[in-house]
Design an enzyme around this catalytic site. Structure first.
Site, PDB file in Angstrom:
ATOM      1  N   GLU A  45     -66.285  53.227  16.579  1.00 44.24           N
ATOM      2  CA  GLU A  45     -67.720  53.326  16.854  1.00 44.24           C
ATOM      3  C   GLU A  45     -68.264  51.971  17.325  1.00 44.24           C
ATOM      4  OE1 GLU A  45     -69.695  54.693  13.334  1.00 44.24           O
ATOM      5  OE2 GLU A  45     -71.544  55.160  14.402  1.00 44.24           O
ATOM      6  N   LYS A 114     -74.773  60.030  19.243  1.00 46.30           N
ATOM      7  CA  LYS A 114     -74.531  60.433  17.860  1.00 46.30           C
ATOM      8  C   LYS A 114     -75.698  61.280  17.368  1.00 46.30           C
ATOM      9  CE  LYS A 114     -73.330  58.262  13.464  1.00 46.30           C
ATOM     10  NZ  LYS A 114     -72.764  57.054  12.851  1.00 46.30           N
ATOM     11  N   CYS A 175     -68.613  59.279  13.019  1.00 45.32           N
ATOM     12  CA  CYS A 175     -68.811  58.792  11.675  1.00 45.32           C
ATOM     13  C   CYS A 175     -69.496  59.763  10.729  1.00 45.32           C
ATOM     14  CB  CYS A 175     -69.632  57.530  11.776  1.00 45.32           C
ATOM     15  SG  CYS A 175     -69.250  56.403  10.490  1.00 45.32           S
ATOM     16  N   SER A 347     -61.925  27.137 -12.883  1.00 45.91           N
ATOM     17  CA  SER A 347     -62.219  26.865 -14.294  1.00 45.91           C
ATOM     18  C   SER A 347     -61.115  27.332 -15.217  1.00 45.91           C
ATOM     19  CB  SER A 347     -63.509  27.588 -14.678  1.00 45.91           C
ATOM     20  OG  SER A 347     -63.259  28.986 -14.724  1.00 45.91           O
TER      21      SER A 347
END
Ligand code: NAG
Ligand code: NAG
Length: 712
Positions: A45, A114, A175, A347
């Site tokens: 896309e 789309k 999509c 750490s």
């Protein structure tokens, strides 16, 4: 009768607004598809612009440059005799649509807008694009003159049509449309479409790929025919990592599948097999406008081609996804940022060790990509380490050039964490140093006492009040950030190497949600690979690293209770643990996070849910106390989310204020209305709870718990 066809679906590592690079990667993908004999190629896309251009989609420059890239492709001999299906924004009648543009031999066949936009999570498509609402309608689209000059066409079909080739019919959905109940592939299938394309810009979330594949399989099962899924891969300039994983399914079974995480910029999957001619057009199906194309996907060369057999898709577990996704994202960020490596304050705790392991994992992926012959990765790595003759062969050795770590301790830090940081750094291959920062803390204290004339602030263990205790912790934590940036700028200078380092942040999603960190401490950095990952998943990830990367010390780390170590030790022992400090466990915090973001719960509805799900551990009053405590700390700390370091998005409940979780940052922290609603329910619920058989004996007086490091 069956005809063998070769189809190619592409995964491209595009970069938002990098038109030059995007064009080159599209060319490469078409070239590779043709070399494999494909006559039809589908890309992801919005591949011409990159998916993540956001408000650049509102600029006319973006659509102009997209047409220019398309013009370059139309003219390119590489694109001859292959149907190319590309994604780009197109303005039609003054409205911008997110489109598929299909072309063949210098003619545009169809522009397909789309029809359903995606707006959840990190997506905001309706902010930039309109959804095409005219089902099965095709209009004329007037082409820009630069395209007419190449194709000789003045108008092309624009809308919800399908392509009728000589031997098959192709329809596309983009999509979001695949996820909808009435996805276009259903009516298209009924109307005789045999090949469905799904071009996607789908980003990684832990455990998500399986869902996407299930959709692809079921789409091709319901409708029959071939379903081609193309996706973006990489960090295209954002906090998400597009996850690749292109695939092709035939009649309900996956027959080709790409890698989900990989450094290759172009990844082609081809599919070759017969397509059965099916009886067209179920009796009452609506008819789609067909764009007739005088071209066949099957050709005479097909006879010799082997066919693809169904395969069993392999899914990664979340630990593996964490070792790969954030690592690939870091790689894209590093090579594109022009910096020469990372600086990580280490750490010895779970969070910073996870980040070290992710960078180590990145080095492994880089080495294996180079061993597999990826020239682009080799070029990039040479540029990063500023050594034109370098070829890495050992991940730890590569890591020693790229990852610079430091244990930033005080006289009061425990030997255990210091030692653990050293061993972890060594296992990762990092270039490590232990630094004492007491001098800097003392300098600040001297400035303060000299100007205020006040006495020196004291820790709680030495009789100080809460404000003193907090300030002393915060100044340590904050100085670590200042020192980290100083080191990041100068470490390479000291070694006579060019450029600088990116500072890596190390706070996880749960701590951010709860606000359990000091603003502008080591949570502030350039980028944070674990900011979207829960403590629970990080622990599982470290367990996996312990075995996969052979780092036995991780076992010890996983049993040690997480602690910030900002308060002095008492008889050499840690006096502070995170879960006690926070007044909730990490597991509980994950429950809160999911309910708040995914289920959209406020205090009252969260209480109503948890009073049931936690009924085996807590009474209603205890649940009420926990929920109120969470919302109080959430409210007082929400301001910290506005300056959160950009982090890799990985869980659906990220509190990232900037792009993902849009909520205010100044709250009435008393939540009076909401908490009253909870209190009104309590008497009845308590009565019912006390009548239950086998009531668990669990007490937890959360009102006692102090919020030690909250609002600063
Ligand atoms: C089809 O497109 C949507 C949009 O991203 C995508 O999310 C989905 O994953 C694609 N198809 C499938 C199942 O994978
Ligand atoms: C270390 O602990 C001592 C004793 O509690 C305290 O006075 C001192 O301020 C601490 N130093 C730092 C840097 O935290």
């Amino acid at each position: 009768m069956g005809r063998k066809v070769v189809l190619a679906t592409c995964v491209l590592n595009q970069w938002a607004m990098d038109f030059t690079g995007n064009l080159e990667r599209i060319r490469q993908s078409i070239k590779q598809a043709k070399e494999k004999g494909a006559r039809f190629r589908v890309g992801p896309e919005l591949e011409i612009t990159g998916y993540g251009c956001s408000d650049h989609f509102l600029e006319s420059d973006t659509t102009l440059h997209s047409w220019q890239v398309l013009a370059a492709l139309l003219k390119d001999p590489i694109c001859e005799d292959i149907v190319c299906d590309l994604g780009m924004p197109v303005m039609h009648k003054d409205v911008v649509y997110n489109c598929r543009v299909t072309f063949l031999n210098k003619k545009i066949l169809l522009v397909r807008p789309k029809m359903a936009m995606c707006d959840d999570g990190n997506y905001r498509e309706t902010r930039w694009f309109m959804a095409w609402a005219k089902e099965r309608i095709v209009e004329d689209h007037y082409l820009p003159r630069m395209i007419t000059d190449i194709t000789g066409q003045h108008t092309v079909p624009f809308g919800d049509g399908v392509l009728a080739l000589k031997d098959t019919c192709i329809g596309s959905e983009t999509c979001e449309e695949l996820w909808m109940p009435g996805s276009p592939h259903i009516p298209q299938g009924l109307d005789g479409v045999e090949i469905f394309t799904n071009a996607s810009g789908s980003y990684h979330e832990l455990r998500k790929l399986r869902t996407a594949y299930t959709l692809v399989e079921s789409a091709s099962m319901k409708s029959g025919g071939v379903y081609m899924y193309a996706n973006m891969r990489g960090c295209d300039g954002e906090r998400v990592y597009y996850s690749g994983g292109g695939c092709i399914a035939l009649n309900g079974e996956i027959v080709a599948m790409g890698n989900q995480f990989h450094l290759a910029e172009v990844d082609i999957r081809t599919y070759r097999n017969k397509i059965r001619s099916r009886s067209h057009a179920a009796a009452r199906a609506d008819v789609y406008p067909r764009i007739v194309v005088d071209f066949a996907l099957s050709g005479p060369q097909d006879v010799s081609l082997p066919v693809c057999e169904p395969l069993e898709p392999q899914f990664l577990n979340p630990e593996e996804e964490i070792s790969l996704g954030p690592a690939c994202w870091l790689w894209d960020y590093l090579r594109r940022s022009g910096q020469s490596g990372f600086f990580l304050p280490l750490s010895g705790g779970i969070d910073s060790c996870s980040v070290a392991m992710i960078v180590h994992s990145m080095c492994r992926i880089v080495v294996s990509s180079i061993e597999a012959g990826d020239q682009q990765v080799l070029t990039d790595v040479r540029k990063i380490v500023a050594d034109a003759a370098y070829t890495p062969t050992d991940p730890r050795e590569l890591c020693s050039r790229i990852l610079h770590t430091a244990y930033l301790g005080t006289v009061n830090s425990s030997e255990e964490t210091k030692k653990r940081a050293e061993v972890i750094a060594d296992s990762a291959g990092a270039s490590h140093r232990s630094v004492l920062i007491d001098g800097a803390i003392e300098a600040i204290l001297v400035i303060f006492t000299a100007t205020s004339g006040f006495v020196r602030p004291k820790f709680r263990v030495n009789g100080g009040e809460n404000r003193e205790n907090l300030a002393l912790q915060n100044i340590q934590a904050r100085l670590r950030m200042v020192i980290s940036y100083f080191f990041a700028q100068l470490i390479l200078w000291a070694k006579g190497r060019p450029s600088g380092l990116l500072v890596l942040g190390t706070s996880n999603v749960d701590e951010s949600l709860r606000g359990y960190f000091t603003k502008y401490d080591c949570s502030s950095a350039d980028i944070n690979p674990i900011g979207g990952i829960s403590k629970t998943d990080l622990k599982r990830f470290l367990g996996y690293c312990g075995k996969a990367f052979n780092v036995p010390i991780i076992e010890g780390l996983l049993i040690a209770p997480p602690t910030a170590e900002l308060e002095p030790l008492s008889n050499g022992l840690v006096t502070q643990t995170d879960e006690e400090d926070m007044g909730m466990t990490y597991a509980e915090l994950s429950d809160f996070g999911r309910l708040r973001k995914i289920a959209g719960c406020g205090p009252y509805s969260m209480f109503c849910k948890l009073v049931h799900t936690w009924s085996d551990k807590y009474s209603p009053t205890e649940v009420a106390g926990k929920v109120k405590h969470f919302f109080r700390t959430y409210a007082i700390n929400r301001h910290k989310m506005t300056t959160l370091t950009p982090a890799y998005h990985a869980e659906r409940y990220s509190p990232d204020d900037n792009r993902f979780d849009h909520r205010q940052f100044l709250y009435n922290t008393k939540w009076t209305w909401q908490f009253d609603a909870i209190d009104q329910q309590l008497p009845e619920l308590e009565k019912a709870y006390n009548k239950r058989p086998n009531k668990p004996e669990l007490g937890c007086d959360v009102s006692r718990v102090e919020d030690t490091r909250s609002k600063v």
